[in-house]
Design an enzyme around this catalytic site. Structure first.
Site, PDB file in Angstrom:
ATOM      1  N   GLU A 181     -15.773 -32.142  13.780  1.00  0.00           N
ATOM      2  CA  GLU A 181     -15.011 -31.110  14.493  1.00  0.00           C
ATOM      3  C   GLU A 181     -14.042 -31.746  15.487  1.00  0.00           C
ATOM      4  O   GLU A 181     -12.955 -31.224  15.725  1.00  0.00           O
ATOM      5  CB  GLU A 181     -15.946 -30.120  15.194  1.00  0.00           C
ATOM      6  CG  GLU A 181     -16.869 -29.347  14.239  1.00  0.00           C
ATOM      7  CD  GLU A 181     -16.144 -28.672  13.080  1.00  0.00           C
ATOM      8  OE1 GLU A 181     -14.944 -28.348  13.218  1.00  0.00           O
ATOM      9  OE2 GLU A 181     -16.771 -28.491  12.010  1.00  0.00           O
ATOM     10  N   HIS A 188      -6.296 -33.341  15.655  1.00  0.00           N
ATOM     11  CA  HIS A 188      -5.151 -32.860  14.871  1.00  0.00           C
ATOM     12  C   HIS A 188      -4.361 -31.820  15.694  1.00  0.00           C
ATOM     13  O   HIS A 188      -3.145 -31.704  15.568  1.00  0.00           O
ATOM     14  CB  HIS A 188      -5.694 -32.231  13.576  1.00  0.00           C
ATOM     15  CG  HIS A 188      -4.736 -32.171  12.435  1.00  0.00           C
ATOM     16  ND1 HIS A 188      -5.091 -31.671  11.207  1.00  0.00           N
ATOM     17  CD2 HIS A 188      -3.428 -32.510  12.312  1.00  0.00           C
ATOM     18  CE1 HIS A 188      -4.066 -31.725  10.385  1.00  0.00           C
ATOM     19  NE2 HIS A 188      -3.036 -32.232  11.036  1.00  0.00           N
ATOM     20  N   HIS A 233     -10.796 -32.533  13.832  1.00  0.00           N
ATOM     21  CA  HIS A 233      -9.906 -31.363  13.806  1.00  0.00           C
ATOM     22  C   HIS A 233      -9.240 -31.177  15.170  1.00  0.00           C
ATOM     23  O   HIS A 233      -8.045 -30.860  15.255  1.00  0.00           O
ATOM     24  CB  HIS A 233     -10.698 -30.087  13.498  1.00  0.00           C
ATOM     25  CG  HIS A 233     -11.131 -29.937  12.069  1.00  0.00           C
ATOM     26  ND1 HIS A 233     -10.252 -30.032  11.009  1.00  0.00           N
ATOM     27  CD2 HIS A 233     -12.345 -29.654  11.525  1.00  0.00           C
ATOM     28  CE1 HIS A 233     -10.923 -29.821   9.874  1.00  0.00           C
ATOM     29  NE2 HIS A 233     -12.188 -29.597  10.154  1.00  0.00           N
TER      30      HIS A 233
HETATM   31 ZN   LIG Z   1     -13.789 -29.177   8.841  1.00  0.00          ZN
END
Ligand SMILES: [Zn+2]
Length: 676
Positions: free
Chosen positions: A466, A472, A469
């Protein structure tokens, strides 16, 4: 008219980092704030569509990008809270909003004047002097409108709006039903039922009882509690009851049963695709993804399925043999797998999860995920003392060279008001349009609460996933919200997250951060060696339960929608030869990836598609001889983590790596190369 500023969701947010004023917001504020946000968005869109000036990128596309600013701000708070900390009032409002938001979205995409302006710009795109990002955003707007039905006329257009509205209602109902079933089941555990359970499982069961206002210990359907129970409890009778309840979520009969809901969703999706001229929903859905076609998805999944199934069958025989040696005759059942697999892991790798966990405290692993981000990207993290939406949530300011980059929120513990699983979302995305806006990103997990909270190695991997992410989003550096952060192809979005998991397996990261929560001693070297040596242990099982789910998802959307999805699920699994003691990772009635929204519909394969790339992308670091190689990290940030959806995924990956990858690195990573 009441003053807008009475509502804390609508008033200017003047606190630190312009965070939402969580403490001041009450559930009653949401509905009027949505009304205001929707009215404002409608007025702005009418203005853009009716602008007498010739369409320009600025007066059409850039204006559209900011038209829903208030609505976005309100929705950003609401949907995060509805997922991570729901209340009856929030669930009721969510049901209310689903059709309303769908109607609004159809109004926008079916607005003929508005689409006319976008089409006009697109026809003249080469004469507009657009930069690369603007061209991309214009392309994406046109594609988004066409795929939403902007070119439909008359009855077809009306029907499309009705189909989408009904789908919005059904997908909300689907996830609320799963949550209700998860909340609705618990099993009290008497003293004798705790036999064989490690302390951390007993502590979790006690915490689960406390959360429910009960004394003693209870088992719940939370993954962080039920999985270790299935791994450690020698009580086959209890494992069977627990496993049955876990597998029955969404299929318990009565009001929360999802089987008919799933059938209706699939039929409506097929109709939606046909209205747009596609053969199937999968064909429609996959067109803008990297995979492009159902055949490409099936090709990858079957390449992995065959060796994974062979490995799982061999494992099943070993586990069944252990069961027979233990004096239990008959067939190995799904509620036996994890128990015997855990014993085998202890025997073969001398790895005991209960002994491992004290070295994997949540705080130590948060320290590890931050330290890796600091070494790769120069990010620094400072704990913030600021009120959030729940006392368990924590926040950090993220900076680089003294410059503010983001606010990162971690909300890690399971509770009844949180939907299951783990995810990353944002209260606010990065953008530069209309002035630089930095993101507010949240990671939500369902770890068992404890004092201190101790993670399993799988939990630690979820934490890193996580956080990938989150990076990102936090490193995003684009102008337009449409392509910000994780707004990329679905089968590309798991690349940053799965890539980040690889750094958890770097020995020096664990050497430094995996310290005993009480003594501070580092994890003993031999334990660390055994942990890393066991990293491909159980991959036959994990791969099979995942790929089976992905292939059922694909079958649901590839041809005519099944009248009885459960019958089709059974047929697909039988055709595949799913081993008897393994079930789908997510059975249809609680397969929220696929049915609570469109995100992963005919898209559950995405994790595996991204895994092909993450295995290859980590190899780019390894090839330099330094897994923290600054040059490779800089390329990763430049071409992937900061780039959002500014180019097609193939182009982004190729810019980073110089080529597209093959499937071998994935098979090798899962230890399945020799099982083929
Ligand atoms: Zn994911």
């Amino acid at each position: 008219m009441t003053a807008m500023t009475d509502n804390p969701l609508l008033a200017p947010w003047t606190g630190a980092f312009d965070l939402p004023p969580f403490a001041a917001i009450t559930d009653a504020d949401f509905a009027p704030a949505f009304d205001t946000g929707l009215a404002e968005a409608r007025a702005r869109i009418a203005q853009i569509a009716g602008d007498p000036e010739t369409p320009t990128f600025a007066n059409t596309i850039a204006a559209l990008e900011l038209a829903e600013a208030t609505l976005d701000r309100v929705a950003g708070v609401f949907y995060n809270l509805a997922g991570a900390d729901s209340t009856d009032a929030r669930e009721a409002l969510q049901r209310d909003l689903a059709p309303k938001m769908s109607v609004f979205s159809s109004e926008v995409t079916m607005n003929r004047e508005l689409f006319g302006r976008i089409e006009d710009l697109w026809q003249r795109r080469d004469t507009l002097g657009l930069n690369a990002e603007e061209s991309r955003v214009l392309d994406l707007y046109r594609r988004m409108f066409i795929r939403a039905g902007a070119q439909l006329q008359g009855e077809a257009a009306t029907r499309m709006a009705a189909v989408k509205q009904r789908l919005a209602v059904l997908s909300t109902r689907f996830s609320q039903n799963v949550l209700a079933d998860e909340r609705g089941w618990s099993m009290p555990l008497a003293e004798a039922d705790l036999e064989g359970l490690p302390d951390f499982v007993i502590a979790s069961a006690r915490a689960a009882a406390e959360e429910r206002g009960q004394s003693g210990h209870v088992l719940t359907l939370n993954r962080s509690l039920i999985v270790p129970f299935l791994q450690f409890s020698p009580r086959r009778d209890l494992r069977e009851v627990a496993f049955a309840a876990w597998g029955a979520r969404g299929a318990t009969g009565g009001e929360t049963d999802n089987r008919a809901v799933a059938a209706e969703i699939l039929a409506l999706r097929e109709e939606r695709a046909k209205l747009l001229g596609y053969d199937s929903f999968a064909a429609y859905k996959l067109e803008p993804e990297m995979a492009k076609t159902p055949a490409a998805v099936r090709g990858l999944l079957m390449q992995v399925w065959t060796p994974a199934r062979a490995r799982a069958e061999a494992d099943a025989a070993i586990l069944e043999g252990m069961m027979h040696e233990g004096g239990i005759n008959g067939t190995l059942e799904p509620w036996d797998w994890r128990y015997y697999s855990e014993r085998r892991r202890r025997a073969e790798h001398d790895l005991d999860e209960a002994a491992l966990k004290p070295y994997l405290s949540l705080d130590a692993m948060i320290g590890a995920q931050f330290d890796v981000a600091s070494r790769l990207f120069g990010l620094e993290f400072r704990a913030l003392d600021t009120p959030l939406y729940h006392p368990d949530a924590r926040a950090w300011e993220v900076t680089r060279d003294g410059r503010h980059m983001a606010v990162f929120i971690g909300d890690y513990f399971a509770r009844g008001s949180k939907r299951s699983g783990a995810w990353c979302s944002s209260f606010r995305s990065q953008r530069k349009l209309g002035g630089e806006v930095r993101p507010v990103v949240v990671n939500v997990c369902n770890f068992a609460k404890g004092d201190p909270a101790l993670l399993s190695y799988d939990d630690a991997r979820t934490l890193f996933h996580e956080f990938g992410h989150a990076l990102h989003q936090m490193l995003s550096d684009v102008t337009y919200p449409l392509i910000s952060g994780t707004s990329v192809a679905r089968d590309f979005v798991e690349l940053p997250s799965q890539l980040y998991e690889h750094w958890l397996e770097v020995p020096e990261v664990l050497q430094k951060h995996a310290r005993h929560w009480h003594t501070g001693a580092p994890m003993p070297q031999d334990m660390l060696d055994r942990l890393l040596a066991a990293s491909t242990y159980g991959q036959g099982f994990a791969t099979v339960e995942y790929v089976a789910s992905a292939l059922v998802d694909l079958a649901f959307h590839e041809g005519a929608a099944p009248a009885d999805p459960m019958e089709m699920q059974g047929r697909v699994l039988e055709g595949l030869g799913l081993p008897h003691a393994i079930k789908m990772r997510h059975a249809t009635p609680h397969f929220t990836h696929v049915f609570s929204g469109d995100g992963y519909s005919s898209g559950y394969y995405s994790y595996m598609w991204s895994e092909v790339m993450d295995a290859d992308a980590f190899a780019a670091f390894e090839e330099t001889g330094d897994v923290f190689d600054p040059e490779t990290a800089a390329k990763l940030e430049k071409f992937i983590l900061s780039a959002g959806g500014s180019q097609e995924a193939e182009a982004l990956y190729t810019a980073f790596r110089g080529r597209l990858p093959g499937v071998e690195a994935l098979l090798k990573g899962r230890g399945l190369l020799d099982a083929a």
